[in-house]
Design an enzyme around this catalytic site. Structure first.
Site, mmCIF file in Angstrom:
data_model
loop_
_atom_site.group_PDB
_atom_site.id
_atom_site.type_symbol
_atom_site.label_atom_id
_atom_site.label_comp_id
_atom_site.label_asym_id
_atom_site.label_seq_id
_atom_site.Cartn_x
_atom_site.Cartn_y
_atom_site.Cartn_z
ATOM 1 N N LYS A 174 0.883 -1.174 0.000
ATOM 2 C CA LYS A 174 0.000 0.000 0.000
ATOM 3 C C LYS A 174 0.913 1.214 0.000
ATOM 4 O O LYS A 174 1.470 1.597 1.024
ATOM 5 C CB LYS A 174 -0.884 -0.018 1.257
ATOM 6 C CG LYS A 174 -2.235 0.675 1.092
ATOM 7 C CD LYS A 174 -2.133 2.176 0.824
ATOM 8 C CE LYS A 174 -1.842 2.963 2.081
ATOM 9 N NZ LYS A 174 -1.625 4.405 1.790
ATOM 10 N N GLU A 248 8.981 1.057 11.457
ATOM 11 C CA GLU A 248 10.103 1.993 11.364
ATOM 12 C C GLU A 248 9.465 3.372 11.390
ATOM 13 O O GLU A 248 8.829 3.782 10.421
ATOM 14 C CB GLU A 248 10.880 1.707 10.080
ATOM 15 C CG GLU A 248 12.289 2.224 10.127
ATOM 16 C CD GLU A 248 12.392 3.568 9.468
ATOM 17 O OE1 GLU A 248 12.227 4.576 10.197
ATOM 18 O OE2 GLU A 248 12.634 3.609 8.259
ATOM 19 N N CYS A 282 13.679 10.209 8.142
ATOM 20 C CA CYS A 282 13.461 9.825 9.542
ATOM 21 C C CYS A 282 14.744 9.814 10.352
ATOM 22 O O CYS A 282 14.733 10.098 11.539
ATOM 23 C CB CYS A 282 12.783 8.473 9.590
ATOM 24 S SG CYS A 282 13.588 7.241 8.563
ATOM 25 N N GLU A 381 9.494 15.519 16.382
ATOM 26 C CA GLU A 381 9.986 15.398 15.014
ATOM 27 C C GLU A 381 9.311 16.470 14.142
ATOM 28 O O GLU A 381 8.089 16.545 14.086
ATOM 29 C CB GLU A 381 9.652 14.009 14.459
ATOM 30 C CG GLU A 381 10.238 13.775 13.085
ATOM 31 C CD GLU A 381 9.942 12.384 12.542
ATOM 32 O OE1 GLU A 381 8.779 11.972 12.565
ATOM 33 O OE2 GLU A 381 10.900 11.725 12.093
HETATM 34 P P1 NAD Z 1 1.735 8.478 7.920
HETATM 35 O O1 NAD Z 1 2.441 7.642 8.912
HETATM 36 O O2 NAD Z 1 0.371 8.943 8.275
HETATM 37 O O3 NAD Z 1 1.591 7.638 6.551
HETATM 38 C C1 NAD Z 1 2.541 6.668 6.116
HETATM 39 C C2 NAD Z 1 1.806 5.525 5.427
HETATM 40 O O4 NAD Z 1 0.939 4.876 6.346
HETATM 41 C C3 NAD Z 1 0.908 5.957 4.278
HETATM 42 O O5 NAD Z 1 0.923 4.941 3.294
HETATM 43 C C4 NAD Z 1 -0.461 6.045 4.936
HETATM 44 O O6 NAD Z 1 -1.517 5.917 4.035
HETATM 45 C C5 NAD Z 1 -0.410 4.885 5.897
HETATM 46 N N1 NAD Z 1 -1.227 5.018 7.102
HETATM 47 C C6 NAD Z 1 -1.451 6.125 7.833
HETATM 48 N N2 NAD Z 1 -2.214 5.830 8.912
HETATM 49 C C7 NAD Z 1 -2.458 4.500 8.859
HETATM 50 C C8 NAD Z 1 -3.177 3.594 9.692
HETATM 51 N N3 NAD Z 1 -3.796 3.999 10.798
HETATM 52 N N4 NAD Z 1 -3.230 2.290 9.344
HETATM 53 C C9 NAD Z 1 -2.594 1.852 8.238
HETATM 54 N N5 NAD Z 1 -1.909 2.663 7.408
HETATM 55 C C10 NAD Z 1 -1.842 3.971 7.712
HETATM 56 O O7 NAD Z 1 2.661 9.643 7.513
HETATM 57 P P2 NAD Z 1 2.242 11.035 6.802
HETATM 58 O O8 NAD Z 1 0.893 11.498 7.225
HETATM 59 O O9 NAD Z 1 2.471 10.875 5.375
HETATM 60 O O10 NAD Z 1 3.343 11.998 7.428
HETATM 61 C C11 NAD Z 1 3.134 12.506 8.726
HETATM 62 C C12 NAD Z 1 4.404 12.421 9.544
HETATM 63 O O11 NAD Z 1 4.924 11.090 9.536
HETATM 64 C C13 NAD Z 1 5.553 13.244 9.049
HETATM 65 O O12 NAD Z 1 5.474 14.558 9.419
HETATM 66 C C14 NAD Z 1 6.722 12.545 9.670
HETATM 67 O O13 NAD Z 1 6.887 12.975 10.989
HETATM 68 C C15 NAD Z 1 6.312 11.110 9.684
HETATM 69 N N6 NAD Z 1 6.906 10.316 8.598
HETATM 70 C C16 NAD Z 1 7.928 9.494 8.908
HETATM 71 C C17 NAD Z 1 8.524 8.746 7.920
HETATM 72 C C18 NAD Z 1 9.659 7.820 8.198
HETATM 73 O O14 NAD Z 1 10.449 7.556 7.306
HETATM 74 N N7 NAD Z 1 9.787 7.275 9.391
HETATM 75 C C19 NAD Z 1 8.074 8.843 6.609
HETATM 76 C C20 NAD Z 1 7.001 9.693 6.312
HETATM 77 C C21 NAD Z 1 6.433 10.417 7.335
#
Ligand code: NAD
Length: 476
Positions: A174, A248, A282, A381
């Site tokens: 996904k 992660e 990250c 973060e």
């Molecule tokens: P997010 O964690 O919401 O989304 C990442 C992925 O998870 C996407 O594919 C999203 O559709 C999916 N997702 C989100 N909530 C979910 C749930 N409850 N169940 C299953 N899947 C779910 O990240 P975002 O909204 O794109 O970014 C927000 C914050 O996340 C950023 O500001 C940053 O702090 C962090 N982030 C971290 C990384 C990393 O590499 N660790 C990467 C992107 C974002």
């Protein structure tokens, strides 16, 4: 030209989405809609999981060496499309193209690395005991759900798919809604590589689509990269189903500059260590800890270095800072900059939007000084090009500041004395620490402690997350 994908890749074919929901994909450099994708629902997930379940027995029955051949074919096919993928990733998430190319070039290396591990994988070990012998088998866990963020879509897919396929699992991916267009190029790559139908499936959509994947009973393991908040929700659902999970998550990693640091050696690492991908990484070292005796000199160097890095259109290879991924992320980062000012920290660089870049979600690279570790800008973060500099008197104090964090993903120690730096690195509570480097070796495990997650990707250890032990006892 608009790119429209209202299908998912299921069972080796593009199939229309059950869902009528659509999500716009926006180029963060122009704020223009460049495409739409389907917002897949639980029916799409069920179809993909069904295809992965159907493909699982034959894939698991192949020898690991046969699976290695398929991984190498993916690597080859990916390599042939690397420029195309890099350009498309840049259009979706604003990663500066030079950085996007460097990131994509890692992808075939990762698939080949896991192919090499598969080549030498021994699924069975014989253990002699007093009462007989036992065959200890390592078997694939089953269908894997891989949930990917937008900041490094293809590398982070490879980190999951490489070990999953090597171990004999089948997968439903996904992608993040911001970066799903490149997933369709990847689907073409899978077809070109003759990956058997159903072994890898892709369903696009937002958070609900991800949640449906986690909730699906047919999925036996979730591999997730993203925010700590989403990670917690995913872990809770996996706990309820006793489903295996690796997470992660975010970070607020400390880069400790020791008092003998050679700034000529550190300067070329500033971008890649502290603010890669416009700070949206990250493991970035966003807390920079400097000895008070060298504070001013180091801040001046950081300022000059970041100021000299061109920011602008991410498709121009000269620019190494681009826009942030979306309007929300810019809002978030700007609210942290306002917060830092309100908390009493000093902005010595940036703090606003860059001149001449009125269109696009740009924020200037920003450095805060006069920061203490209790401030929210030092604890949370930010996920943008914002560094906080804190000074310390003793190494013990530096270590204490570094470890006084809810996170523990990365870290860095920089010094002219490699051994001294290594001793300091041993004391950092974190999944990984670089010593005089920003390079992450793929041959070693990567992951976090505390709120940065659990489980490890990369390295031979990555295979463990996709394998289950089974013991066959045999009487004498
Ligand atoms: P997010 O964690 O919401 O989304 C990442 C992925 O998870 C996407 O594919 C999203 O559709 C999916 N997702 C989100 N909530 C979910 C749930 N409850 N169940 C299953 N899947 C779910 O990240 P975002 O909204 O794109 O970014 C927000 C914050 O996340 C950023 O500001 C940053 O702090 C962090 N982030 C971290 C990384 C990393 O590499 N660790 C990467 C992107 C974002």
């Amino acid at each position: 030209m608009m790119i429209e994908h209202h299908q998912h890749f299921i069972g080796g074919k593009l199939v229309e989405s059950h869902s009528a929901g659509r999500i716009e994909v926006i180029d963060p450099a122009t704020e223009q809609v460049i495409g739409t994708i389907a917002d897949g629902d639980a029916r799409d997930i069920a179809a993909a999981v069904g295809a992965a379940e159907a493909a699982a027995p034959a894939w698991a029955a192949k020898s690991a060496a046969e699976r290695a051949t398929v991984l190498r074919a993916i690597a080859d096919a990916f390599e042939a499309r690397m420029d195309e993928i890099s350009a498309l990733v840049t259009r979706q998430n604003g990663t500066p193209i030079s950085i996007a190319r460097a990131m994509q070039s890692q992808v075939p290396v990762v698939y080949r690395y896991f192919a090499d591990l598969a080549d030498v994988f021994e699924p069975e070990e014989l253990v002699e005991t007093a009462s007989g012998d036992a065959i200890v088998r390592r078997e694939p866990v089953g269908v894997v759900g891989a949930i990917i963020p937008w900041n490094g879509p293809q590398p982070l897919t490879a980190w999951k798919l490489g070990p999953a396929l090597a171990a004999g699992c089948t997968v439903v991916i996904k992608p993040a809604q911001e970066t799903s267009l490149d997933a369709f190029l990847f689907a073409e790559i899978l077809t070109e590589a003759d990956v058997p139908d159903g072994v890898v499936n892709i369903v696009t959509g937002g958070r609900e689509t991800g949640a449906a994947l986690v909730a699906d009973q047919g999925v036996r393991k979730i591999a997730f990269t993203g925010s700590t908040r989403a990670g917690r929700a995913i872990a809770a659902e996996c706990a309820a189903q006793l489903k295996r999970v690796t997470l992660e998550l975010g970070g607020k990693s400390a880069g400790i500059l020791l008092d003998d640091v050679d700034l000529d050696e550190f300067r070329p690492l500033v971008l890649s260590a502290c603010s890669p991908n416009t700070g949206q990484t990250c493991r970035a070292l966003t807390r920079v800890l400097v000895p008070s005796s060298r504070h001013d000199e180091i801040v001046e160097m950081l300022e000059e270095t970041l100021r000299s890095i061109p920011q602008g259109d991410p498709s121009d290879p000269v620019n190494l800072f681009g826009p942030l991924v979306n309007a929300l992320q810019r809002e978030r980062v700007e609210s942290y900059i306002a917060l830092g000012r309100a908390e009493g920290a000093t902005v010595v660089l940036g703090g606003g939007r860059p001149e001449g870049l009125e269109r696009g979600y740009y924020v200037e690279p920003t450095i805060f000084t006069d920061v203490t570790n209790d401030m929210r800008i030092a604890r949370e973060e930010i996920f943008g090009p914002v560094l906080v500099v804190m000074s310390y008197e003793t190494v013990d104090e530096a270590v204490a500041i570094a470890n006084d964090s809810e996170y523990g993903l990365g870290g860095g120690v920089f010094s002219s004395d490699r051994e001294k730096a290594t001793e300091v690195a041993r004391r950092i509570v974190s999944g990984s620490v670089g010593i005089n480097t920003s390079t992450l070796p793929i041959e070693t495990p990567f992951g976090g402690v505390k709120n940065s997650g659990m489980g490890r990707e990369l390295g031979p250890q990555a295979l463990d997350a996709y394998l289950e032990y089974k013991t066959l006892f045999r009487a004498k």
